[in-house]
Each structure stands twice: as structure tokens, then as C-alpha cells.
Design a protein around this motif. Structure first.
Motif, PDB file in Angstrom:
ATOM      1  N   LYS A 231       7.132   5.469   6.375  1.00  0.00           N
ATOM      2  CA  LYS A 231       8.454   5.175   6.946  1.00  0.00           C
ATOM      3  C   LYS A 231       9.403   6.368   6.852  1.00  0.00           C
ATOM      4  O   LYS A 231      10.619   6.206   6.837  1.00  0.00           O
TER       5      LYS A 231
ATOM      6  N   GLU B  67       4.400   8.195  -1.925  1.00  0.00           N
ATOM      7  CA  GLU B  67       3.821   6.983  -2.491  1.00  0.00           C
ATOM      8  C   GLU B  67       4.634   5.789  -2.026  1.00  0.00           C
ATOM      9  O   GLU B  67       5.863   5.876  -1.944  1.00  0.00           O
ATOM     10  N   LEU B  68       3.967   4.714  -1.709  1.00  0.00           N
ATOM     11  CA  LEU B  68       4.673   3.513  -1.245  1.00  0.00           C
ATOM     12  C   LEU B  68       3.899   2.285  -1.710  1.00  0.00           C
ATOM     13  O   LEU B  68       2.703   2.161  -1.422  1.00  0.00           O
ATOM     14  N   ARG B  69       4.562   1.411  -2.415  1.00  0.00           N
ATOM     15  CA  ARG B  69       3.963   0.154  -2.883  1.00  0.00           C
ATOM     16  C   ARG B  69       2.583   0.364  -3.520  1.00  0.00           C
ATOM     17  O   ARG B  69       1.598  -0.276  -3.147  1.00  0.00           O
ATOM     18  N   GLY B  70       2.510   1.286  -4.464  1.00  0.00           N
ATOM     19  CA  GLY B  70       1.256   1.509  -5.187  1.00  0.00           C
ATOM     20  C   GLY B  70       0.160   2.202  -4.396  1.00  0.00           C
ATOM     21  O   GLY B  70      -1.004   2.166  -4.779  1.00  0.00           O
ATOM     22  N   GLU B  71       0.542   2.836  -3.289  1.00  0.00           N
ATOM     23  CA  GLU B  71      -0.447   3.577  -2.492  1.00  0.00           C
ATOM     24  C   GLU B  71       0.001   5.025  -2.358  1.00  0.00           C
ATOM     25  O   GLU B  71       1.179   5.287  -2.123  1.00  0.00           O
ATOM     26  N   ARG B  72      -0.936   5.925  -2.510  1.00  0.00           N
ATOM     27  CA  ARG B  72      -0.613   7.332  -2.286  1.00  0.00           C
ATOM     28  C   ARG B  72      -1.090   7.725  -0.899  1.00  0.00           C
ATOM     29  O   ARG B  72      -2.220   7.405  -0.518  1.00  0.00           O
TER      30      ARG B  72
END
Lengths: 160, 149
Positions: free
Chosen positions: B24, B58-63
Motif C-alpha cells: 500500500k 513489512e505488513l501484517r506479519g509478512e515481509r
């Protein structure tokens, strides 16, 4: 430590280097044509397998030895591999990558291309084996250099 | 932790844009302006060796990572999988997405100029114009959200 010999397709220079490393080809004499062709993995890898890590055995230091094909842009593929592992925080210090391709002559390279790329196995395979044998001691010297460095790294690792 | 790697067969700009939409950092619901995309590229397209993998965020536990792999794309992904096994990583935590590059001539010219000193600003403009014209390409990649996308 993982000892990895890499080249274009993991079919000739890396396979022969790993075989010398593991004592499957001699270090003190030039092998016969049959000895080279009898290696089960010589001139075998298909194009779609390039990028596959092939385990070959354990050496005298009990380190695993592999071959790896990195295709036409080996520097880019190597950079992609090492930087990927680095970004993940994985320790790349135990990978010992060795570029085998510069240590074979044009006969071996041409034979390899004829066999693997153009499917002319009947002509390409013997030519690549001839090329390997023709400058065999260059390859032996390369592998001996790898072993010296491997030994040095092992000593360093164990604080020797 | 999940890891998503966006890669392309060029210099990595297409992969960077897809990764940015995923994070985003660029809009995915409306078409951004050429200036917005060019400004984003100005902030992110650093000169680095081809093949280098970059962490974008990183977003919501994702790289989320991006990279340009040239002609090594297929080979590099296969090699990554084998080495993940070597390091005993969980394969299901890793996702690799191939991002196609826009076919526009401006895109190709932009990629060519990107590594030429003094031409980078012009390169970004070309790339941004081509990217906006074929923005749906990047959104389509983001819709292929399963293993090996």
C-alpha cells in the motif's frame, strides 16, 4: 560447511570437479575416456533442472559436496541466492561456492553445448569428456586449491 | 513470518511496483499519476548489483521483497527453493511471484537508461509513464495470491 561447485548447467565442469574432490576421478593421472563417461552424473542434467542443487557425497572433512548450475548469468544468479539468504538473516558463511566453468577448455564447453543444448549427445558427450581430459591437471589444480581453502576455513572455524 | 518475493526478468522496477502496491505504498484502487509513480521510483530505485534482493517493508506479519533477475529468473527461484530446504526453512512460508514488465517501448528505454549516470531522472519518467499505462499488470500479479503465484 557446504562445498558447492557451480557452472552453467551442472553437467560437466562442476561434475568433474566434484568427482575429483570426492576421489571418484584420480588426482595423480589423467583418467581414461571411459572413466569420465562412466561417472553417473556426467553430461546428464537437463535444461529444466538448471538451478537444482545436486548432492554428490561427503568429503574427507565430512563436508557435503554439491554441484549447481546457475545458467547463462551466473553472477546474477549467485547474487540473487546470496542476497536472498542474507535478507532472511540466514548465515551464508558456511556456503563455500566455487566457480568451476573457467577451469575447463573450449572443447569441453563446446561438447557440453552440443550435447545438452542441441541434443547431439553422440558427438557432444565424447567431445566434452575429451576436453576435460585434455586439460585435466588444470581442473585438478583448481580442486586442490578449493581443498586448501576448505581446510583453512575449517581450521579458522574451529579456532585452529 | 511469511516472505513474499516479487521478481521480474528486467532490472526489478516492475517487481518493485507490484511489491509497493502490495504494501500500500502505491494505490491499488485508483490509477496513480505519472508524477506519483516517478516520485516513488526516485525514493526507491537505488543502483545495486543485478540480482540483489531488497526488503521493501513489512505488513501484517509478512515481509515483502523485490528484485530484478534478468535471464536468471526461473533458475534463481529454483535455487532459492533448494537452499531453503538446505537451511531447513518451512517452504510454505515463502511465496515467489513473477511480475511481467510492460511491453511499452518507453519501459524498455527507461530500464536501459536507469543505470546511466545523468539519465536516471529521464529513466524514471519513462518508466512511470509506461507503468501507469499498463498498471493492471501489477494488480493482476497481486491477485495470484497462492503458492508459486
Amino acid at each position: 560447511m557446504h562445498v558447492i561447485y557451480y557452472c552453467y548447467g551442472s553437467a560437466h565442469s562442476s561434475v568433474a570437479s566434484a568427482a575429483i574432490h570426492l576421489g571418484r576421478l584420480p588426482s595423480d593421472r589423467v583418467p581414461t575416456q571411459e572413466e569420465v563417461l562412466r561417472l553417473t552424473d556426467f553430461d546428464q542434467v537437463e535444461s529444466w533442472q538448471i538451478g537444482t542443487l545436486f548432492f554428490k557425497g561427503h568429503d574427507e572433512f565430512d563436508n557435503p559436496v554439491y554441484t549447481l548450475g546457475l545458467g547463462p548469468e551466473q553472477a546474477v544468479a549467485k547474487q540473487a541466492l546470496l542476497s536472498f539468504l542474507d535478507r532472511l538473516g540466514l548465515d551464508t558463511g558456511n556456503l563455500f561456492l566455487n566457480h568451476a566453468l573457467p577451469h575447463i577448455n573450449r572443447y569441453a564447453k563446446a561438447g557440453g553445448a552440443l550435447s545438452r543444448r542441441y541434443g547431439l549427445v553422440k558427438w557432444g558427450r565424447p567431445l566434452s569428456a575429451y576436453g576435460i581430459r585434455r586439460d585435466y591437471f588444470k581442473l585438478v589444480e583448481f580442486v586442490q586449491g578449493v581443498k586448501v581453502e576448505e581446510s583453512r576455513r575449517m581450521m579458522h572455524k574451529h579456532g585452529g | 513470518m511469511k516472505h513474499r518475493v516479487y521478481y521480474d526478468s528486467g532490472t526489478g522496477v516492475a517487481a518493485l511496483l507490484a511489491a509497493a502496491i502490495r504494501l500500500k505504498k502505491l494505490r491499488g484502487d485508483v490509477l496513480p499519476s505519472v508524477e506519483t509513480v516517478a516520485a516513488f521510483l526516485r525514493d526507491h530505485d537505488k543502483v545495486r548489483p543485478k540480482g540483489d534482493v531488497h526488503l521493501l517493508g513489512e505488513l501484517r506479519g509478512e515481509r515483502i521483497y523485490w528484485c530484478g533477475l534478468g535471464r536468471s529468473a526461473t533458475i534463481a527461484v529454483r535455487t532459492w527453493r533448494h537452499f531453503l530446504h538446505l537451511y531447513e526453512e518451512r517452504q510454505e512460508d515463502y511465496f515467489f511471484y513473477q511480475v511481467p514488465s510492460p511491453k511499452k517501448r518507453r519501459w524498455k528505454r527507461g530500464e536501459r537508461l536507469l543505470n546511466k549516470p545523468g539519465q536516471r531522472e529521464k529513466a524514471r519518467q519513462y518508466l512511470a509513464e509506461a507503468a501507469v499505462k499498463e498498471y493492471a499488470l501489477f494488480l493482476t500479479v497481486l491477485m495470484t495470491d497462492w503458492q508459486e503465484g
